[in-house]
Write an enzyme that holds these catalytic residues in place. Structure first.
Site, PDB file in Angstrom:
ATOM      1  N   THR A   6     -57.692 -47.811 -52.228  1.00 47.92           N
ATOM      2  CA  THR A   6     -57.741 -49.452 -52.384  1.00 47.92           C
ATOM      3  C   THR A   6     -58.576 -50.346 -51.525  1.00 47.92           C
ATOM      4  O   THR A   6     -58.677 -51.328 -51.735  1.00 47.92           O
ATOM      5  CB  THR A   6     -56.276 -49.855 -52.599  1.00 47.92           C
ATOM      6  OG1 THR A   6     -55.760 -49.864 -51.033  1.00 47.92           O
ATOM      7  CG2 THR A   6     -55.339 -49.285 -53.578  1.00 47.92           C
ATOM      8  N   GLY A   7     -59.122 -49.589 -50.558  1.00 45.45           N
ATOM      9  CA  GLY A   7     -60.082 -50.521 -49.470  1.00 45.45           C
ATOM     10  C   GLY A   7     -61.325 -50.252 -50.020  1.00 45.45           C
ATOM     11  O   GLY A   7     -61.990 -50.615 -51.054  1.00 45.45           O
TER      12      GLY A   7
ATOM     13  N   GLY B 201     -61.794 -48.653 -41.909  1.00 43.67           N
ATOM     14  CA  GLY B 201     -60.517 -48.803 -42.488  1.00 43.67           C
ATOM     15  C   GLY B 201     -59.210 -48.098 -41.918  1.00 43.67           C
ATOM     16  O   GLY B 201     -59.201 -47.932 -40.569  1.00 43.67           O
ATOM     17  N   VAL B 202     -58.354 -47.442 -42.697  1.00 47.16           N
ATOM     18  CA  VAL B 202     -57.120 -46.761 -41.929  1.00 47.16           C
ATOM     19  C   VAL B 202     -57.739 -45.597 -41.403  1.00 47.16           C
ATOM     20  O   VAL B 202     -57.220 -45.274 -40.238  1.00 47.16           O
ATOM     21  CB  VAL B 202     -56.089 -46.657 -43.118  1.00 47.16           C
ATOM     22  CG1 VAL B 202     -56.641 -45.346 -44.068  1.00 47.16           C
ATOM     23  CG2 VAL B 202     -55.020 -46.199 -42.516  1.00 47.16           C
ATOM     24  N   ASP B 203     -58.915 -44.799 -41.723  1.00 51.45           N
ATOM     25  CA  ASP B 203     -59.388 -43.713 -41.256  1.00 51.45           C
ATOM     26  C   ASP B 203     -59.617 -44.099 -39.850  1.00 51.45           C
ATOM     27  O   ASP B 203     -59.411 -43.286 -38.832  1.00 51.45           O
ATOM     28  CB  ASP B 203     -60.449 -43.238 -42.005  1.00 51.45           C
ATOM     29  CG  ASP B 203     -61.020 -41.936 -41.746  1.00 51.45           C
ATOM     30  OD1 ASP B 203     -62.414 -41.612 -42.116  1.00 51.45           O
ATOM     31  OD2 ASP B 203     -60.508 -41.104 -40.863  1.00 51.45           O
TER      32      ASP B 203
ATOM     33  N   ASP C  75     -48.358 -51.217 -39.888  1.00 52.77           N
ATOM     34  CA  ASP C  75     -49.542 -50.412 -39.531  1.00 52.77           C
ATOM     35  C   ASP C  75     -49.313 -49.046 -39.307  1.00 52.77           C
ATOM     36  O   ASP C  75     -48.358 -48.664 -38.445  1.00 52.77           O
ATOM     37  CB  ASP C  75     -50.106 -51.025 -37.994  1.00 52.77           C
ATOM     38  CG  ASP C  75     -51.243 -50.155 -37.357  1.00 52.77           C
ATOM     39  OD1 ASP C  75     -51.800 -50.613 -36.337  1.00 52.77           O
ATOM     40  OD2 ASP C  75     -51.473 -48.893 -37.908  1.00 52.77           O
ATOM     41  N   ILE C  76     -49.851 -48.346 -40.169  1.00 55.45           N
ATOM     42  CA  ILE C  76     -49.366 -46.709 -40.282  1.00 55.45           C
ATOM     43  C   ILE C  76     -49.580 -45.851 -38.839  1.00 55.45           C
ATOM     44  O   ILE C  76     -49.022 -44.886 -38.673  1.00 55.45           O
ATOM     45  CB  ILE C  76     -50.339 -46.151 -41.476  1.00 55.45           C
ATOM     46  CG1 ILE C  76     -49.547 -44.633 -41.742  1.00 55.45           C
ATOM     47  CG2 ILE C  76     -51.713 -45.747 -40.965  1.00 55.45           C
ATOM     48  CD1 ILE C  76     -50.208 -44.126 -43.294  1.00 55.45           C
TER      49      ILE C  76
ATOM     50  N   TYR D  93     -62.862 -47.984 -51.195  1.00 58.61           N
ATOM     51  CA  TYR D  93     -63.161 -46.924 -52.369  1.00 58.61           C
ATOM     52  C   TYR D  93     -62.966 -47.917 -53.767  1.00 58.61           C
ATOM     53  O   TYR D  93     -63.228 -47.473 -54.791  1.00 58.61           O
ATOM     54  CB  TYR D  93     -62.199 -45.816 -52.231  1.00 58.61           C
ATOM     55  CG  TYR D  93     -62.886 -44.643 -51.678  1.00 58.61           C
ATOM     56  CD1 TYR D  93     -64.287 -44.756 -50.690  1.00 58.61           C
ATOM     57  CD2 TYR D  93     -62.369 -43.460 -51.705  1.00 58.61           C
ATOM     58  CE1 TYR D  93     -64.619 -43.791 -50.192  1.00 58.61           C
ATOM     59  CE2 TYR D  93     -62.965 -42.420 -50.736  1.00 58.61           C
ATOM     60  CZ  TYR D  93     -64.249 -42.809 -50.236  1.00 58.61           C
ATOM     61  OH  TYR D  93     -65.097 -41.762 -49.206  1.00 58.61           O
TER      62      TYR D  93
ATOM     63  N   ASN E 193     -62.674 -39.577 -45.695  1.00 60.44           N
ATOM     64  CA  ASN E 193     -64.019 -39.255 -46.680  1.00 60.44           C
ATOM     65  C   ASN E 193     -63.893 -37.680 -46.468  1.00 60.44           C
ATOM     66  O   ASN E 193     -63.545 -37.129 -45.625  1.00 60.44           O
ATOM     67  CB  ASN E 193     -65.142 -40.238 -46.287  1.00 60.44           C
ATOM     68  CG  ASN E 193     -65.640 -39.666 -44.817  1.00 60.44           C
ATOM     69  OD1 ASN E 193     -66.063 -38.779 -44.510  1.00 60.44           O
ATOM     70  ND2 ASN E 193     -65.391 -40.439 -43.798  1.00 60.44           N
TER      71      ASN E 193
HETATM   72  N1  APR Z   1     -52.276 -49.009 -41.592  1.00 61.94           N
HETATM   73  C1  APR Z   1     -51.903 -49.273 -43.054  1.00 61.94           C
HETATM   74  N2  APR Z   1     -52.842 -49.391 -44.027  1.00 61.94           N
HETATM   75  C2  APR Z   1     -54.044 -49.896 -43.570  1.00 61.94           C
HETATM   76  C3  APR Z   1     -54.581 -49.886 -42.172  1.00 61.94           C
HETATM   77  C4  APR Z   1     -53.386 -49.380 -41.136  1.00 61.94           C
HETATM   78  N3  APR Z   1     -53.814 -49.454 -39.853  1.00 61.94           N
HETATM   79  N4  APR Z   1     -55.820 -50.123 -42.169  1.00 61.94           N
HETATM   80  C5  APR Z   1     -56.309 -50.263 -43.358  1.00 61.94           C
HETATM   81  N5  APR Z   1     -55.328 -49.919 -44.283  1.00 61.94           N
HETATM   82  C6  APR Z   1     -55.216 -50.162 -45.728  1.00 61.94           C
HETATM   83  C7  APR Z   1     -56.128 -50.945 -46.333  1.00 61.94           C
HETATM   84  O1  APR Z   1     -55.918 -52.307 -46.408  1.00 61.94           O
HETATM   85  C8  APR Z   1     -56.094 -50.407 -47.966  1.00 61.94           C
HETATM   86  O2  APR Z   1     -55.143 -51.056 -48.583  1.00 61.94           O
HETATM   87  O3  APR Z   1     -55.483 -48.539 -46.163  1.00 61.94           O
HETATM   88  C9  APR Z   1     -55.868 -48.836 -47.692  1.00 61.94           C
HETATM   89  C10 APR Z   1     -56.980 -47.901 -47.924  1.00 61.94           C
HETATM   90  O4  APR Z   1     -58.302 -48.821 -47.465  1.00 61.94           O
HETATM   91  P1  APR Z   1     -59.357 -47.853 -46.904  1.00 61.94           P
HETATM   92  O5  APR Z   1     -58.947 -47.514 -45.269  1.00 61.94           O
HETATM   93  O6  APR Z   1     -60.548 -48.603 -47.099  1.00 61.94           O
HETATM   94  O7  APR Z   1     -59.542 -46.638 -47.612  1.00 61.94           O
HETATM   95  P2  APR Z   1     -60.128 -46.247 -48.883  1.00 61.94           P
HETATM   96  O8  APR Z   1     -60.287 -47.316 -49.766  1.00 61.94           O
HETATM   97  O9  APR Z   1     -59.584 -44.933 -49.416  1.00 61.94           O
HETATM   98  O10 APR Z   1     -61.792 -45.840 -48.491  1.00 61.94           O
HETATM   99  C11 APR Z   1     -61.882 -44.544 -47.766  1.00 61.94           C
HETATM  100  O11 APR Z   1     -63.171 -45.703 -46.050  1.00 61.94           O
HETATM  101  O12 APR Z   1     -62.686 -45.760 -43.961  1.00 61.94           O
HETATM  102  C12 APR Z   1     -63.608 -45.189 -44.816  1.00 61.94           C
HETATM  103  O13 APR Z   1     -63.973 -42.939 -43.994  1.00 61.94           O
HETATM  104  C13 APR Z   1     -62.937 -43.729 -44.892  1.00 61.94           C
HETATM  105  O14 APR Z   1     -65.098 -43.169 -46.376  1.00 61.94           O
HETATM  106  C14 APR Z   1     -63.582 -43.455 -46.074  1.00 61.94           C
HETATM  107  C15 APR Z   1     -63.231 -44.579 -47.323  1.00 61.94           C
END
Ligand code: APR
Length: 179
Positions: free
Chosen positions: A126-127, A40-42, A18-19, A129, A32
Site C-alpha cells: 500500500t506504499g 518504506g518498511v523494508d 512501528d513494526i 507499490y 522487493n
Molecule cells: N512499521 C509499520 N508499517 C510501516 C513502517 C513501519 N516502520 N514503515 C512503513 N510502513 C507502512 C507504510 O505506511 C505502508 O502502509 O508499510 C506499508 C507498505 O509500504 P512500503 O513500505 O512502501 O511497501 P510497498 O508498498 O509494499 O512497496 C515495496 O518499497 O521499500 C520498497 O524495497 C521495497 O521495492 C519495495 C517497495
C-alpha cells in the site's frame, strides 16, 4: 473513535505502531524481488536489524511476488523476518489481488511451518507499490482470518499500521467483515 485503540475481531488484531518494535516471533517485510533493502518498511526493518540482515538475504536468490522467505531478525526484537514481495498496483486487472492474497498466505504458511506463536504484518503493497488501501485491507483481513485457525500455536496475528489512514482503512474493512 480513538485511533490508537487496537481493533480485534477475535482472529486478527490491528494496531497503530512501528513494526520494527514489535516483540513477536516474526515480522513480515514488504520487500522487493531482489531482497535488497529499499525504503518504506523494508528500509526501516533493515536499518534496525543491522547489516547482517542484508547478508542473510543475499544467498536467498531473491523472492518472486507473492512468495515469502525467512531470515533471522538479528538486532530486531523479533526472532525472524519473513520477506514477501507484494504486487505493484497497475489498475487491478493484472492479477494484483491474487499476488497480494498470496503474500499473506505464503507468510502465514512459513510461520506455521516453523511453529511460530506470533506474527506481525505491515499493510503490504500500500506504499510505494500503490495498492489501494481499502482493497488491500479487505484482502489482508480475509486471508488472515481464513488462516487464523491453521495452527493452535499461532495465536497472535497482528497488522501494524504506521499511519492513521492505513489504520482507518483496516478499521473500515474489519467493520464490513463483521457485518
Ligand atoms: N512499521 C509499520 N508499517 C510501516 C513502517 C513501519 N516502520 N514503515 C512503513 N510502513 C507502512 C507504510 O505506511 C505502508 O502502509 O508499510 C506499508 C507498505 O509500504 P512500503 O513500505 O512502501 O511497501 P510497498 O508498498 O509494499 O512497496 C515495496 O518499497 O521499500 C520498497 O524495497 C521495497 O521495492 C519495495 C517497495
Amino acid at each position: 473513535m480513538n485511533e490508537d485503540v487496537p481493533l480485534d475481531d477475535g482472529f486478527v488484531q490491528v494496531v497503530r505502531g512501528d513494526i520494527t518494535r514489535q516483540r513477536v516471533d516474526a515480522i513480515v517485510n514488504a520487500a522487493n524481488s531482489s531482497l535488497i533493502a529499499g525504503g518504506g518498511v523494508d528500509g526501516a526493518i533493515h536499518r534496525v536489524a543491522g547489516p547482517e540482515l542484508q547478508e542473510a538475504c543475499r544467498p536467498l536468490g531473491g523472492c518472486a511476488p507473492g512468495q515469502a522467505k525467512m531470515t533471522p531478525g538479528f538486532r530486531l526484537p523479533c526472532r525472524f523476518v519473513i520477506h514477501t514481495v507484494g504486487p505493484v498496483w497497475s489498475g487491478g486487472s493484472a492479477g494484483e489481488d491474487g499476488i497480494l492474497r498470496s503474500c499473506y498466505r505464503s507468510s502465514m504458511r512459513l510461520a506455521v511451518q516453523h511453529g511460530l506463536a506470533s506474527i506481525a504484518f505491515p499493510a503490504i503493497a500500500t506504499g510505494a507499490y500503490g495498492f489501494p488501501e481499502a482493497r488491500a485491507a479487505q484482502i489482508a483481513l480475509e486471508e488472515l482470518r481464513s488462516m487464523a485457525d491453521l495452527s493452535e500455536n499461532l495465536s497472535d496475528i497482528r497488522v501494524v499500521c504506521l499511519n492513521a489512514t492505513t489504520f482507518a482503512a483496516f478499521e473500515n474493512a474489519m467493520s464490513h467483515l463483521l457485518d
